[in-house]
Design a protein around this motif. Structure first.
Motif, PDB file in Angstrom:
ATOM      1  N   THR A   1      40.056  38.779  36.498  1.00 21.29           N
ATOM      2  CA  THR A   1      39.811  37.738  37.491  1.00 21.29           C
ATOM      3  C   THR A   1      41.124  37.052  37.831  1.00 21.29           C
ATOM      4  O   THR A   1      41.897  36.688  36.940  1.00 21.29           O
TER       5      THR A   1
ATOM      6  N   LYS B   1      38.660  32.406  43.529  1.00 20.87           N
ATOM      7  CA  LYS B   1      38.599  33.456  42.513  1.00 20.87           C
ATOM      8  C   LYS B   1      38.289  34.801  43.161  1.00 20.87           C
ATOM      9  O   LYS B   1      37.350  34.920  43.954  1.00 20.87           O
TER      10      LYS B   1
ATOM     11  N   LEU C   1      38.882  39.383  42.236  1.00 23.09           N
ATOM     12  CA  LEU C   1      39.118  40.364  41.181  1.00 23.09           C
ATOM     13  C   LEU C   1      40.295  41.241  41.576  1.00 23.09           C
ATOM     14  O   LEU C   1      40.483  41.535  42.761  1.00 23.09           O
TER      15      LEU C   1
END
Length: 465
Positions: A63, A82, A84
């Motif tokens: 993350t 946030k 990935l």
């Protein structure tokens, strides 16, 4: 026709009561899915309610928190978002747009395809990130979509969404050349064995995909045994074997547990006669009483038949469609993985309305096994809902007529009533004899002379056509 009738008359109930838990369920599914890897090509995800859309391979990922420059107001504080490191560039753009335009209708938001994602680096300029460019990894006839890990985007990086510059696509098309300095980032990629050209301030031309080249993101779709291996290691060896079905079910159950409260809240709202002070819509009581009256007239005493009639009438004809298609109610975008998850919830709702005993075995589909323990409680809710409605005071014809008049007044001017009447007239003309015969056989219709009045209406329409 019945579906449209309910859609019109349950609009207020959907807006004031059922809409909120439906929207929260939609958002919860979207948020849960995006917490883990989501294959941009196959639509499969690590977190899913549907086994058909579950990534079977182990995908390594991290993350990242990106600092997105806010376009409004210019120069404002960057917004932490946030993502990935295995997200494609487009997936990252979608998450950034979700954060920048939180709560805004989807139709009023910029589209990801209309924006470019720039990685802002001190001393190295701005690096333009794309799903496909000259740095994309190609192996045989497979081309991998670029991810944030492919570009080695780090945690805490500053990024910006800028309008797509169509004029920059053909910079070298007229024989010109693009000159640029070798940045520290390019040097890093060269020394680490990665491709040696990147899109910086001026985009490099991306050659058209060769005929037969297939795109992949996390998993190559032709071979379920080949794992994506993630991108966290900068393109390490692909690995991962197919997990056993028990592990699949465990992961499905984990996602189901996270979403349980939202599913329960939606079902409880839909299957309650007085939820949070909201009264049962008159249309539901009127229709259920009509079905009970028809059962009495035809001597049908089997409670399962009445139960099935009511389930086919309202839950399966109206609510299942709403649950599977929240975009009919809200201005949102439903992705394939969200659609698959909502289909599992809708199937559970359908099973809750059934009176048939559910027999489960080792070969039963995961959609049945997933909510097997919850199904008895849901079925009890449905039965209680039908009983409570039956106990309510019967609605008189006068009250129902007044209710329909009021609903028509509230939505006056929103519909083309002449077009609707025209469609009804075509239906009446097609089945004229059958309708007139049915009206003649019904005591209420004879008492109010509905047959002769219908014939007068037909004659009047023909005289003006």
């Amino acid at each position: 026709m019945l579906t449209n009738w309910f859609t019109f008359l349950l609009h207020r109930f959907l807006k004031e009561s059922a809409g909120e838990p439906l929207y929260l369920l939609f958002c919860a599914i979207k948020q849960q899915v995006e917490k883990g890897p989501l294959d941009a090509v196959t639509g499969e995800a690590r977190y899913s309610l549907s086994e058909d859309k579950l990534i079977r391979q182990q995908i390594d990922y991290k993350t990242l928190t990106l600092l997105c420059a806010c376009p409004d107001p210019p120069g404002g504080a960057a917004l932490p978002v946030k993502v990935l490191n295995c997200d494609t560039v487009t997936q990252a753009k979608e998450k950034l747009l979700d954060a920048l335009h939180r709560g805004a209708p989807m139709s009023q938001r910029p589209r990801a395809n209309d924006l470019e994602l720039e990685w802002c680096q001190e001393g190295s300029g701005r690096i333009l990130l794309q799903d496909e460019d000259s740095t994309s990894r190609v192996e045989g006839d497979w081309k991998r979509i670029n991810t944030l890990a492919h570009y080695q985007v780090t945690d805490g990086s500053t990024v910006a969404l800028v309008p797509h510059q169509a004029s920059a696509v053909n910079l070298t098309g007229a024989g010109g050349s693009v000159s640029r300095s070798l940045s520290r980032y390019e040097t890093l990629l060269r020394t680490s064995g990665s491709p040696d050209s990147l899109r910086l301030r001026a985009p490099i031309l991306t050659p058209e995909r060769e005929a037969g080249t297939r795109l992949w993101h996390l998993v190559r779709s032709h071979d379920p045994l080949v794992g994506g291996g993630g991108d966290a290691g900068g393109g390490g060896p692909e690995r991962g074997s197919k997990m056993v079905s028990e592990i699949y079910l465990t992961r499905l159950l984990a996602t189901k547990g996270t979403l349980q409260k939202f599913v329960d809240d939606l079902f409880e709202t839909v299957l309650s006669t007085a939820h949070r002070g909201s009264a049962l819509p008159l249309a539901i009581k009127f229709m259920f009483d009509f079905l009970d009256d028809q059962a009495d007239r035809h001597g049908i005493t089997d409670p399962d038949v009445r139960h099935t009639w009511k389930s086919n009438c309202l839950p399966l004809r109206f609510w299942v469609n709403v649950i599977k298609n929240p975009q009919f109610v809200f201005d949102v975008h439903k992705t394939p993985i969200t659609d698959a998850c909502l289909s599992v919830v809708a199937q559970t709702f359908m099973d809750s309305c059934s009176t048939s005993a559910q027999r489960l075995g080792k070969d039963s589909p995961s959609t049945k096994l997933l909510y097997a323990k919850d199904l008895p409680a849901y079925r009890a809710w449905v039965e209680r809902y039908y009983r409570d409605i039956a106990k309510m005071t019967t609605i008189s014809d006068q009250d129902m007529d007044a209710y329909l008049v009021e609903q028509s007044r509230l939505h006056a001017g929103e519909f083309n009533t002449l077009a609707a009447l025209g469609e009804l007239f075509h239906y009446v003309e097609r089945y004229r004899e059958e309708i007139l015969t049915a009206l003649e056989r019904d005591a209420y219709c004879r008492r109010h002379k509905l047959g002769p009045r219908l014939e007068q209406a037909i004659t009047l329409v023909h005289s003006h056509s």
